[in-house]
Design an enzyme around this catalytic site. Structure first.
Site, PDB file in Angstrom:
ATOM      1  N   ASP A 312      35.490  36.681  32.239  1.00 20.02           N
ATOM      2  CA  ASP A 312      34.728  37.750  32.876  1.00 20.02           C
ATOM      3  C   ASP A 312      33.269  37.719  32.410  1.00 20.02           C
ATOM      4  OD1 ASP A 312      34.727  40.336  34.408  1.00 20.02           O
ATOM      5  OD2 ASP A 312      34.135  41.114  32.454  1.00 20.02           O
ATOM      6  N   GLU A 341      33.099  33.635  35.511  1.00 18.81           N
ATOM      7  CA  GLU A 341      32.461  34.445  36.549  1.00 18.81           C
ATOM      8  C   GLU A 341      30.951  34.293  36.419  1.00 18.81           C
ATOM      9  OE1 GLU A 341      32.288  39.074  38.127  1.00 18.81           O
ATOM     10  OE2 GLU A 341      32.576  38.652  35.995  1.00 18.81           O
TER      11      GLU A 341
END
Length: 604
Positions: A312, A341
């Site tokens: 993330d 990400e």
């Protein structure tokens, strides 16, 4: 009299394994004034270093883990005028071939789900006494009660759909007062959130996936924790976090990290600013923090038998520390694949973050990150099929997205998607247009890289991000006993999928199951032709494998294609099997393409 329980409250990692590649193991001991104790260990363990911090409740002990054998060892704590106490610590036997585990690649199809919104199999744990936020299904932004067992119960549905790899948003404890369902403000990264289940449930999820030949990817957060994290509420040291005199939000400018003209002020605020006020920013420059994050990620991989990692907010980390984190994991698991990400819309800027990038090299940086998220393709698809355009948009932006593939050291390491848990729902963006969904899904399943489906896409689920994130994260119909209709079941079953849902599901299932066994689409070269008049044509090809021709007609009218133009891709083929309509096509001279239709043709 103080008992052992009141003195020593935590040991992390809670156990480890013999035969790991990590040669130095950092143990965290947490308890009342634990640093005032002298620590020794039993035979077979060797302490290399004992580190104290400004908080006397912590003791960091570094062990020589290079030659440890499996078994239970002990640590003894001694303090003048206090009774000694001893605790056990286990080194488990590592499972065979763990280091060389296989991982996901471009042959896989990911399914992203949010466990709280997918399926509720165990209502008894919807709310638990020790965790603050209770279930509230009427609150779009509250907890709804989905759990790990709900995922397990529906694995056959996912396998039948053609999914090969499951990516769940974080499952660790998130003991926040509100918004805890999404999992990204974790408060204990060694424990599963009790409202989702237990560690045993998570391990069983991994086991059940592997029984079906499927894979499990963890969603890992290196950049921040939740403000209610037990460790943040009693910091080992002030520099465990990036601290500011007043709350300072990140400026969300990833470009500042490679912009040669960027100010130090902007770079620092992006990198050290907090994601939101409830998500404190971890200071990965502190070696204690970085070691903690490295070991925690490895612990989950080994304990649950994971097949990969999705990271993330990758570009919000201290980027040099992120490299060390990745290298440590890759040293332990050389074949493990990792996706970061990277929310950038420019292909050159996105390419900077992929491992071995020439663009990164020019800036003296190599991220070591194998895979990145393909936001340029996502943006093109969402824009092309935006239902409020006055007229259908041409496919030029789609063509131009692939023109930029030369930026990437590995275009197959791009994760492509129509939507995810942070973006607008595609089926809302296109106004529930099945033809738009068919075309867009065909694209992400036949171009280079790793396709990812977001839960509910396959049944036409909608939701408007303008109403808040909760509206793009609705309960999957049929996941709760209260639901009047069950989209996990075929339309022939009682309460099964309705006509609208089945139209999306049937197409998705056919496409994904065809893709599952097609090496050419998994690994093949990519050849495309300039889009003309709403028609885009491309080929995938491998030596000694069948070629695949893809034709996208996004026009409102039928098109007649003169095939001579595509001779380079056809490579002498005169016929082909169109897999979506199950028809044999004559490719000798011209081809009639229906309006708003994708064709996938296996050349013969």
């Amino acid at each position: 009299m103080k008992t052992l329980k009141t003195i020593l409250k935590r040991v992390e990692p809670p156990h480890w394994w013999a035969g790991m590649g990590l040669k130095k193991l950092q143990l965290l001991f947490y308890g009342n004034n634990i640093s005032e104790y002298n620590i020794t260990c039993s035979s077979g363990l060797k302490i290399l270093q004992v580190s104290q911090t400004e908080n006397s409740n912590y003791l960091f002990v570094t062990l020589d883990a290079s030659e440890i054998e499996g078994g239970t060892y002990s640590f003894t704590f001694q303090k003048e005028n206090f009774p000694d106490f001893t605790i056990p610590y286990e080194f488990k036997e590592r499972s065979g071939n763990s280091a060389n585990r296989t991982s996901f690649d471009s042959s896989d199809v990911f399914y992203l789900l949010m466990p709280d919104r997918f399926a509720n199999a165990n209502p008894r744990i919807n709310s638990v006494k020790q965790l603050i936020e209770k279930v509230n299904p009427n609150d779009l932004h509250g907890r709804h009660g989905g759990d790990i067992q709900g995922i397990i119960n529906n694995l056959d549905y996912l396998k039948d759909l053609g999914i090969t790899t499951l990516w769940s948003t974080p499952l660790c404890e998130n003991n926040s007062s509100t918004g805890s369902y999404h999992g990204y403000a974790q408060t204990d990264v060694y424990n599963i959130d009790a409202r989702l289940g237990s560690l045993a449930d998570y391990k069983n999820l991994s086991k059940e996936l592997h029984k079906r030949g499927m894979k499990l990817v963890i969603d890992y957060v290196t950049n921040h924790w939740g403000s209610e994290h037990w460790l943040i509420k009693d910091l080992p040291c002030k520099d465990w976090l990036n601290q500011w005199k007043h709350f300072t939000n990140t400026i969300h400018k990833t470009t500042s990290l490679f912009d040669t003209n960027a100010s130090v002020f902007d770079k620092d605020q992006h990198e050290k600013g907090w994601f939101v006020s409830t998500m404190p920013d971890l200071n990965q420059r502190n070696p204690l923090v970085l070691n903690y994050l490295i070991q925690n990620a490895i612990w989950w991989i080994e304990e649950v038998n994971l097949d990969g990692i999705r990271v993330d907010t990758f570009t919000y980390n201290y980027k040099e520390a992120a490299v060390k984190w990745l290298e440590a994991i890759q040293n332990e698991y050389p074949n493990l694949n990792i996706i970061g990400e990277v929310w950038l819309h420019n292909s050159a800027q996105l390419a900077y973050w992929q491992k071995d990038s020439k663009i990164g090299e020019m800036a003296s940086y190599n991220s070591q990150l194998p895979c990145v998220t393909d936001f340029p393709l996502h943006n093109a698809l969402q824009d092309i099929f935006y239902s409020k355009h006055r007229k259908l948009k041409d496919l030029e932006s789609l063509y131009e997205t692939f023109v930029n593939d030369f930026f990437y050291p590995n275009p197959q390491g791009l994760m492509r998607f129509l939507e995810n848990h942070d973006t607008q729902r595609f089926n809302t963006q296109c106004g529930g247009d099945l033809d738009a969904y068919k075309i867009a899904l065909t694209v992400i399943c036949t171009v280079r890289g790793i396709p990812q489906l977001y839960y509910g896409s396959e049944i036409g689920m909608q939701g408007d991000k303008n109403n808040g994130d909760g509206d793009i994260r609705h309960e999957f119909p049929g996941g709760w006993a209260k639901h009047k209709q069950n989209a996990f079941l075929p339309p022939t079953a009682n309460k099964g999928r309705n006509v609208y849902q089945e139209s999306f599901h049937a197409f998705t299932k056919k496409l994904l199951n065809w893709r599952k066994d097609n090496r050419t689409v998994h690994y093949g070269n990519f050849l495309h032709f300039v889009s003309v008049d709403h028609v885009y044509v491309y080929f995938r090809y491998l030596d000694e494998e069948k070629r695949v021709m893809v034709i996208i007609n996004n026009s409102k009218t039928k098109k007649i294609l003169a095939l001579k133009k595509f001779a380079e891709g056809l490579n002498g083929s005169k016929t082909g099997n169109e897999i979506l309509s199950d028809q044999v096509l004559d490719l000798s001279t011209e081809l009639s393409m229906p309006a708003r239709t994708p064709y996938i043709i296996e050349l013969t």
